[in-house]
Design a protein around this motif. Structure first.
Motif, PDB file in Angstrom:
ATOM      1  N   UNK A 272       0.831  -1.210   0.000  1.00  0.00           N
ATOM      2  CA  UNK A 272       0.000   0.000   0.000  1.00  0.00           C
ATOM      3  C   UNK A 272       0.861   1.253   0.000  1.00  0.00           C
ATOM      4  N   UNK A 273       1.908   1.268   0.815  1.00  0.00           N
ATOM      5  CA  UNK A 273       2.787   2.434   0.877  1.00  0.00           C
ATOM      6  C   UNK A 273       3.492   2.658  -0.463  1.00  0.00           C
ATOM      7  N   UNK A 274       3.981   1.570  -1.057  1.00  0.00           N
ATOM      8  CA  UNK A 274       4.652   1.689  -2.355  1.00  0.00           C
ATOM      9  C   UNK A 274       3.678   2.167  -3.415  1.00  0.00           C
ATOM     10  N   UNK A 275       2.457   1.634  -3.399  1.00  0.00           N
ATOM     11  CA  UNK A 275       1.447   2.048  -4.379  1.00  0.00           C
ATOM     12  C   UNK A 275       1.105   3.527  -4.222  1.00  0.00           C
ATOM     13  N   UNK A 276       0.961   3.978  -2.982  1.00  0.00           N
ATOM     14  CA  UNK A 276       0.660   5.387  -2.750  1.00  0.00           C
ATOM     15  C   UNK A 276       1.805   6.282  -3.211  1.00  0.00           C
ATOM     16  N   UNK A 277       3.033   5.810  -3.027  1.00  0.00           N
ATOM     17  CA  UNK A 277       4.178   6.633  -3.412  1.00  0.00           C
ATOM     18  C   UNK A 277       4.270   6.824  -4.923  1.00  0.00           C
ATOM     19  N   UNK A 278       3.712   5.862  -5.681  1.00  0.00           N
ATOM     20  CA  UNK A 278       3.751   5.964  -7.139  1.00  0.00           C
ATOM     21  C   UNK A 278       2.414   6.415  -7.726  1.00  0.00           C
ATOM     22  N   UNK A 279       1.494   6.831  -6.892  1.00  0.00           N
ATOM     23  CA  UNK A 279       0.204   7.320  -7.364  1.00  0.00           C
ATOM     24  C   UNK A 279       0.209   8.845  -7.400  1.00  0.00           C
ATOM     25  N   UNK A 280      -0.753   9.406  -8.096  1.00  0.00           N
ATOM     26  CA  UNK A 280      -0.850  10.860  -8.167  1.00  0.00           C
ATOM     27  C   UNK A 280      -1.231  11.420  -6.801  1.00  0.00           C
ATOM     28  N   UNK A 281      -0.748  12.606  -6.458  1.00  0.00           N
ATOM     29  CA  UNK A 281      -1.091  13.206  -5.165  1.00  0.00           C
ATOM     30  C   UNK A 281      -2.589  13.298  -4.920  1.00  0.00           C
ATOM     31  N   UNK A 282      -3.339  13.550  -5.970  1.00  0.00           N
ATOM     32  CA  UNK A 282      -4.795  13.659  -5.837  1.00  0.00           C
ATOM     33  C   UNK A 282      -5.400  12.336  -5.406  1.00  0.00           C
ATOM     34  N   UNK A 283      -4.960  11.236  -6.041  1.00  0.00           N
ATOM     35  CA  UNK A 283      -5.500   9.916  -5.701  1.00  0.00           C
ATOM     36  C   UNK A 283      -5.174   9.544  -4.268  1.00  0.00           C
ATOM     37  N   UNK A 284      -3.979   9.874  -3.831  1.00  0.00           N
ATOM     38  CA  UNK A 284      -3.575   9.561  -2.458  1.00  0.00           C
ATOM     39  C   UNK A 284      -4.369  10.398  -1.470  1.00  0.00           C
ATOM     40  N   UNK A 285      -4.520  11.665  -1.756  1.00  0.00           N
ATOM     41  CA  UNK A 285      -5.187  12.581  -0.829  1.00  0.00           C
ATOM     42  C   UNK A 285      -6.641  12.195  -0.611  1.00  0.00           C
ATOM     43  N   UNK A 286      -7.311  11.753  -1.653  1.00  0.00           N
ATOM     44  CA  UNK A 286      -8.728  11.399  -1.549  1.00  0.00           C
ATOM     45  C   UNK A 286      -8.943   9.914  -1.251  1.00  0.00           C
ATOM     46  N   UNK A 287      -7.883   9.184  -0.924  1.00  0.00           N
ATOM     47  CA  UNK A 287      -8.010   7.793  -0.511  1.00  0.00           C
ATOM     48  C   UNK A 287      -8.472   6.859  -1.607  1.00  0.00           C
ATOM     49  N   UNK A 288      -8.106   7.130  -2.839  1.00  0.00           N
ATOM     50  CA  UNK A 288      -8.536   6.297  -3.951  1.00  0.00           C
ATOM     51  C   UNK A 288      -7.639   5.078  -4.163  1.00  0.00           C
ATOM     52  N   UNK A 289      -6.472   5.078  -3.528  1.00  0.00           N
ATOM     53  CA  UNK A 289      -5.541   3.953  -3.684  1.00  0.00           C
ATOM     54  C   UNK A 289      -5.919   2.856  -2.686  1.00  0.00           C
ATOM     55  N   UNK A 290      -6.182   1.675  -3.210  1.00  0.00           N
ATOM     56  CA  UNK A 290      -6.547   0.537  -2.361  1.00  0.00           C
ATOM     57  C   UNK A 290      -5.433  -0.502  -2.343  1.00  0.00           C
ATOM     58  N   UNK A 291      -4.956  -0.874  -3.513  1.00  0.00           N
ATOM     59  CA  UNK A 291      -3.923  -1.898  -3.601  1.00  0.00           C
ATOM     60  C   UNK A 291      -2.840  -1.505  -4.600  1.00  0.00           C
TER      61      UNK A 291
END
Length: 291
Positions: free
Chosen positions: A31-50
Protein backbone atom coordinates in the motif's frame (compact mmCIF):
# COMPACT_ATOMS: atom_id res chain seq x y z
CA UNK A 1 4.86 -42.32 4.34
CA UNK A 2 1.47 -41.50 2.95
CA UNK A 3 -0.17 -38.58 4.72
CA UNK A 4 -3.50 -39.32 6.36
CA UNK A 5 -6.63 -37.29 5.79
CA UNK A 6 -6.22 -35.52 9.14
CA UNK A 7 -2.61 -34.64 8.29
CA UNK A 8 -3.69 -33.15 4.97
CA UNK A 9 -6.40 -31.10 6.68
CA UNK A 10 -3.91 -29.90 9.29
CA UNK A 11 -1.36 -28.94 6.61
CA UNK A 12 -4.09 -27.14 4.66
CA UNK A 13 -5.12 -25.12 7.70
CA UNK A 14 -1.48 -24.21 8.44
CA UNK A 15 -0.87 -23.16 4.85
CA UNK A 16 -4.04 -21.09 4.86
CA UNK A 17 -2.99 -19.32 8.06
CA UNK A 18 0.47 -18.68 6.62
CA UNK A 19 -1.04 -17.15 3.50
CA UNK A 20 -3.23 -14.89 5.66
CA UNK A 21 -0.23 -13.82 7.74
CA UNK A 22 1.80 -13.11 4.60
CA UNK A 23 -1.00 -10.96 3.18
CA UNK A 24 -1.41 -9.08 6.48
CA UNK A 25 2.34 -8.48 6.60
CA UNK A 26 2.85 -7.49 2.97
CA UNK A 27 -0.25 -5.37 2.42
CA UNK A 28 0.95 -2.29 4.36
CA UNK A 29 4.23 -2.33 2.41
CA UNK A 30 2.46 -2.76 -0.93
CA UNK A 31 0.00 0.00 0.00
CA UNK A 32 2.79 2.43 0.88
CA UNK A 33 4.65 1.69 -2.35
CA UNK A 34 1.45 2.05 -4.38
CA UNK A 35 0.66 5.39 -2.75
CA UNK A 36 4.18 6.63 -3.41
CA UNK A 37 3.75 5.96 -7.14
CA UNK A 38 0.20 7.32 -7.36
CA UNK A 39 -0.85 10.86 -8.17
CA UNK A 40 -1.09 13.21 -5.17
CA UNK A 41 -4.79 13.66 -5.84
CA UNK A 42 -5.50 9.92 -5.70
CA UNK A 43 -3.58 9.56 -2.46
CA UNK A 44 -5.19 12.58 -0.83
CA UNK A 45 -8.73 11.40 -1.55
CA UNK A 46 -8.01 7.79 -0.51
CA UNK A 47 -8.54 6.30 -3.95
CA UNK A 48 -5.54 3.95 -3.68
CA UNK A 49 -6.55 0.54 -2.36
CA UNK A 50 -3.92 -1.90 -3.60
CA UNK A 51 -2.27 -0.98 -6.89
CA UNK A 52 -1.04 2.51 -7.86
CA UNK A 53 -3.61 4.81 -9.41
CA UNK A 54 -2.66 7.44 -11.99
CA UNK A 55 1.07 6.66 -11.96
CA UNK A 56 3.19 9.60 -10.87
CA UNK A 57 6.74 10.20 -9.58
CA UNK A 58 6.23 13.83 -8.57
CA UNK A 59 6.69 13.08 -4.88
CA UNK A 60 9.96 11.24 -5.55
CA UNK A 61 11.26 14.20 -7.54
CA UNK A 62 10.42 16.44 -4.63
CA UNK A 63 12.15 14.12 -2.15
CA UNK A 64 15.36 13.85 -4.13
CA UNK A 65 15.44 17.57 -4.83
CA UNK A 66 15.48 18.24 -1.08
CA UNK A 67 19.14 18.43 -0.05
CA UNK A 68 18.24 17.52 3.51
CA UNK A 69 17.38 13.99 2.36
CA UNK A 70 20.85 13.43 0.92
CA UNK A 71 22.54 14.95 3.95
CA UNK A 72 20.39 12.78 6.21
CA UNK A 73 21.32 9.70 4.15
CA UNK A 74 25.04 10.39 4.52
CA UNK A 75 24.71 11.02 8.25
CA UNK A 76 22.65 7.88 8.78
CA UNK A 77 25.06 5.71 6.79
CA UNK A 78 27.97 7.02 8.88
CA UNK A 79 26.14 6.67 12.20
CA UNK A 80 24.86 3.20 11.30
CA UNK A 81 28.24 1.87 10.16
CA UNK A 82 30.16 3.17 13.18
CA UNK A 83 27.38 2.32 15.65
CA UNK A 84 26.89 -1.22 14.36
CA UNK A 85 30.62 -1.94 14.58
CA UNK A 86 30.85 -0.60 18.14
CA UNK A 87 27.69 -2.40 19.28
CA UNK A 88 28.68 -5.77 17.81
CA UNK A 89 32.19 -5.44 19.24
CA UNK A 90 30.94 -4.59 22.73
CA UNK A 91 28.25 -7.29 22.66
CA UNK A 92 30.69 -10.06 21.74
CA UNK A 93 33.43 -8.91 24.09
CA UNK A 94 30.85 -8.88 26.90
CA UNK A 95 29.22 -12.20 25.98
CA UNK A 96 32.40 -14.23 25.50
CA UNK A 97 33.74 -13.86 29.08
CA UNK A 98 30.25 -14.56 30.45
CA UNK A 99 30.21 -17.82 28.50
CA UNK A 100 33.47 -19.02 30.07
CA UNK A 101 33.06 -21.51 32.92
CA UNK A 102 36.27 -20.28 34.53
CA UNK A 103 35.08 -16.68 34.94
CA UNK A 104 34.92 -15.95 38.66
CA UNK A 105 31.58 -14.51 39.72
CA UNK A 106 30.00 -14.73 36.28
CA UNK A 107 26.53 -15.41 37.76
CA UNK A 108 26.70 -12.17 39.76
CA UNK A 109 27.97 -10.26 36.75
CA UNK A 110 25.17 -11.69 34.63
CA UNK A 111 22.65 -10.72 37.28
CA UNK A 112 23.97 -7.14 37.18
CA UNK A 113 23.56 -7.10 33.41
CA UNK A 114 20.01 -8.45 33.56
CA UNK A 115 18.94 -5.88 36.17
CA UNK A 116 19.75 -3.10 33.71
CA UNK A 117 17.16 -4.58 31.33
CA UNK A 118 14.39 -3.68 33.77
CA UNK A 119 15.70 -0.58 35.55
CA UNK A 120 17.39 2.52 34.19
CA UNK A 121 18.40 5.92 35.45
CA UNK A 122 15.79 7.69 33.32
CA UNK A 123 15.95 10.35 30.66
CA UNK A 124 17.14 13.31 32.74
CA UNK A 125 20.12 11.53 34.38
CA UNK A 126 21.06 10.12 30.99
CA UNK A 127 20.92 13.57 29.43
CA UNK A 128 23.08 14.99 32.23
CA UNK A 129 25.58 12.18 31.69
CA UNK A 130 25.76 12.84 27.95
CA UNK A 131 26.14 16.55 28.66
CA UNK A 132 28.94 15.99 31.20
CA UNK A 133 30.75 13.79 28.69
CA UNK A 134 30.63 16.80 26.32
CA UNK A 135 29.26 14.81 23.42
CA UNK A 136 25.99 16.72 22.96
CA UNK A 137 25.23 17.52 19.33
CA UNK A 138 27.81 15.01 18.09
CA UNK A 139 27.70 11.62 16.42
CA UNK A 140 28.61 9.96 19.74
CA UNK A 141 25.47 11.29 21.40
CA UNK A 142 23.50 9.37 18.78
CA UNK A 143 25.50 6.14 19.15
CA UNK A 144 26.82 5.68 22.69
CA UNK A 145 23.68 5.96 24.92
CA UNK A 146 22.21 2.78 23.44
CA UNK A 147 25.20 1.05 21.93
CA UNK A 148 24.87 -2.14 24.01
CA UNK A 149 21.78 -4.34 24.26
CA UNK A 150 21.83 -6.70 27.24
CA UNK A 151 19.27 -8.90 25.52
CA UNK A 152 21.66 -9.37 22.59
CA UNK A 153 24.51 -10.12 25.00
CA UNK A 154 22.40 -12.88 26.58
CA UNK A 155 21.56 -14.33 23.17
CA UNK A 156 25.22 -14.33 22.08
CA UNK A 157 26.36 -15.87 25.37
CA UNK A 158 23.74 -18.61 25.05
CA UNK A 159 24.80 -19.30 21.46
CA UNK A 160 28.46 -19.62 22.43
CA UNK A 161 27.74 -21.96 25.34
CA UNK A 162 25.38 -24.21 23.34
CA UNK A 163 26.73 -24.17 19.78
CA UNK A 164 30.48 -24.09 20.47
CA UNK A 165 31.74 -26.96 22.66
CA UNK A 166 33.80 -25.75 25.61
CA UNK A 167 36.19 -28.65 24.98
CA UNK A 168 37.41 -26.81 21.90
CA UNK A 169 38.40 -23.84 24.03
CA UNK A 170 40.09 -26.08 26.60
CA UNK A 171 42.08 -27.80 23.86
CA UNK A 172 43.23 -24.42 22.56
CA UNK A 173 44.27 -23.38 26.07
CA UNK A 174 46.32 -26.56 26.45
CA UNK A 175 48.07 -25.66 23.19
CA UNK A 176 49.02 -22.30 24.68
CA UNK A 177 46.34 -20.07 23.15
CA UNK A 178 45.45 -16.95 25.11
CA UNK A 179 41.92 -15.79 25.86
CA UNK A 180 42.08 -13.20 23.08
CA UNK A 181 43.49 -15.80 20.69
CA UNK A 182 40.64 -18.19 21.43
CA UNK A 183 38.13 -15.40 20.94
CA UNK A 184 39.57 -14.25 17.60
CA UNK A 185 40.57 -17.59 16.09
CA UNK A 186 37.86 -19.91 17.42
CA UNK A 187 34.81 -18.11 18.78
CA UNK A 188 34.32 -15.49 16.07
CA UNK A 189 34.73 -17.88 13.07
CA UNK A 190 32.30 -20.38 14.64
CA UNK A 191 29.85 -17.66 15.64
CA UNK A 192 29.32 -16.19 12.17
CA UNK A 193 25.54 -16.93 12.15
CA UNK A 194 24.85 -15.07 15.40
CA UNK A 195 27.36 -12.38 14.39
CA UNK A 196 25.38 -11.71 11.22
CA UNK A 197 22.08 -11.66 13.11
CA UNK A 198 23.34 -9.23 15.75
CA UNK A 199 24.86 -6.99 13.10
CA UNK A 200 21.52 -6.89 11.30
CA UNK A 201 19.58 -6.12 14.49
CA UNK A 202 21.90 -3.28 15.44
CA UNK A 203 22.03 -1.98 11.87
CA UNK A 204 18.24 -1.78 11.60
CA UNK A 205 18.04 -0.20 15.04
CA UNK A 206 20.50 2.56 14.19
CA UNK A 207 18.97 3.12 10.77
CA UNK A 208 15.49 3.63 12.21
CA UNK A 209 16.59 5.51 15.32
CA UNK A 210 15.66 9.14 15.80
CA UNK A 211 15.02 9.58 19.55
CA UNK A 212 18.67 10.14 20.52
CA UNK A 213 19.01 12.69 17.74
CA UNK A 214 15.81 14.38 18.89
CA UNK A 215 17.07 14.65 22.48
CA UNK A 216 20.80 15.22 22.10
CA UNK A 217 21.24 16.95 18.71
CA UNK A 218 20.42 20.52 17.78
CA UNK A 219 22.25 21.05 14.46
CA UNK A 220 20.15 20.34 11.38
CA UNK A 221 23.19 19.37 9.33
CA UNK A 222 23.94 16.52 11.78
CA UNK A 223 20.44 15.05 11.79
CA UNK A 224 20.05 11.44 10.63
CA UNK A 225 17.59 10.53 7.91
CA UNK A 226 14.77 9.71 10.32
CA UNK A 227 14.89 13.21 11.80
CA UNK A 228 14.67 14.67 8.31
CA UNK A 229 11.66 12.47 7.64
CA UNK A 230 10.15 13.60 10.92
CA UNK A 231 10.28 17.17 9.67
CA UNK A 232 8.54 16.09 6.48
CA UNK A 233 6.00 13.67 7.92
CA UNK A 234 5.03 15.37 11.17
CA UNK A 235 5.72 19.03 10.56
CA UNK A 236 4.59 18.82 6.92
CA UNK A 237 7.52 21.03 6.06
CA UNK A 238 9.79 20.85 3.03
CA UNK A 239 12.06 23.44 1.52
CA UNK A 240 11.39 22.07 -1.96
CA UNK A 241 7.65 22.71 -1.99
CA UNK A 242 6.68 24.65 -5.10
CA UNK A 243 5.38 28.08 -3.94
CA UNK A 244 3.41 28.47 -7.19
CA UNK A 245 1.07 25.66 -6.18
CA UNK A 246 -2.23 26.39 -4.51
CA UNK A 247 -2.81 25.46 -0.88
CA UNK A 248 -4.89 22.44 -1.92
CA UNK A 249 -2.20 21.22 -4.32
CA UNK A 250 0.46 21.58 -1.63
CA UNK A 251 -1.69 19.62 0.81
CA UNK A 252 -2.08 16.81 -1.75
CA UNK A 253 1.65 16.80 -2.44
CA UNK A 254 2.49 16.64 1.25
CA UNK A 255 0.24 13.60 1.64
CA UNK A 256 1.95 11.84 -1.26
CA UNK A 257 5.34 12.96 0.00
CA UNK A 258 4.84 11.00 3.22
CA UNK A 259 4.73 7.69 1.39
CA UNK A 260 7.64 8.36 -0.96
CA UNK A 261 9.76 9.44 2.01
CA UNK A 262 8.98 6.18 3.82
CA UNK A 263 9.95 4.16 0.73
CA UNK A 264 13.19 6.10 0.29
CA UNK A 265 14.21 5.42 3.89
CA UNK A 266 13.16 1.75 3.90
CA UNK A 267 14.50 0.41 0.60
CA UNK A 268 18.19 0.18 1.68
CA UNK A 269 17.27 -2.02 4.65
CA UNK A 270 15.02 -4.24 2.51
CA UNK A 271 17.95 -4.96 0.19
CA UNK A 272 20.11 -6.11 3.11
CA UNK A 273 17.68 -8.73 4.48
CA UNK A 274 18.09 -11.31 1.66
CA UNK A 275 21.83 -11.50 2.30
CA UNK A 276 21.35 -12.13 6.04
CA UNK A 277 18.21 -14.28 6.03
CA UNK A 278 20.13 -17.56 5.65
CA UNK A 279 21.61 -17.04 9.11
CA UNK A 280 18.30 -16.50 10.90
CA UNK A 281 17.31 -20.11 11.57
CA UNK A 282 20.79 -21.30 12.49
CA UNK A 283 21.81 -18.26 14.47
CA UNK A 284 18.81 -16.74 16.16
CA UNK A 285 16.91 -19.92 17.00
CA UNK A 286 19.90 -21.71 18.51
CA UNK A 287 20.99 -18.65 20.42
CA UNK A 288 17.61 -17.85 21.93
CA UNK A 289 15.92 -21.21 22.54
CA UNK A 290 18.63 -23.55 23.77
CA UNK A 291 20.20 -23.54 27.20
Amino acid sequence: MKASKNDKIFEGVIMGLLVIFVVITLYPLIYIISCSFSSPKSVFFGEVIFLPKELSVESYKLVFEDERIWRGYLNTILYTAVGTFISVFLSFTAAYPLSRKDLVGRKWIMMYYVITMFFSGGLIPTYLLVSNLQILDTMWAFILPGCLSVYNVVVIRTYITTAIPYDVQESAMMDGASGIGIFVRIILPLAKPILAIMALFYLVGYWNSYFNALIYMSSDEKYPLQMVLRAILIENDTQSMDPSQTTAEQAMMRESLKYSSIVVSTVPILFIYPFISKYFEKGLMVGSLKG
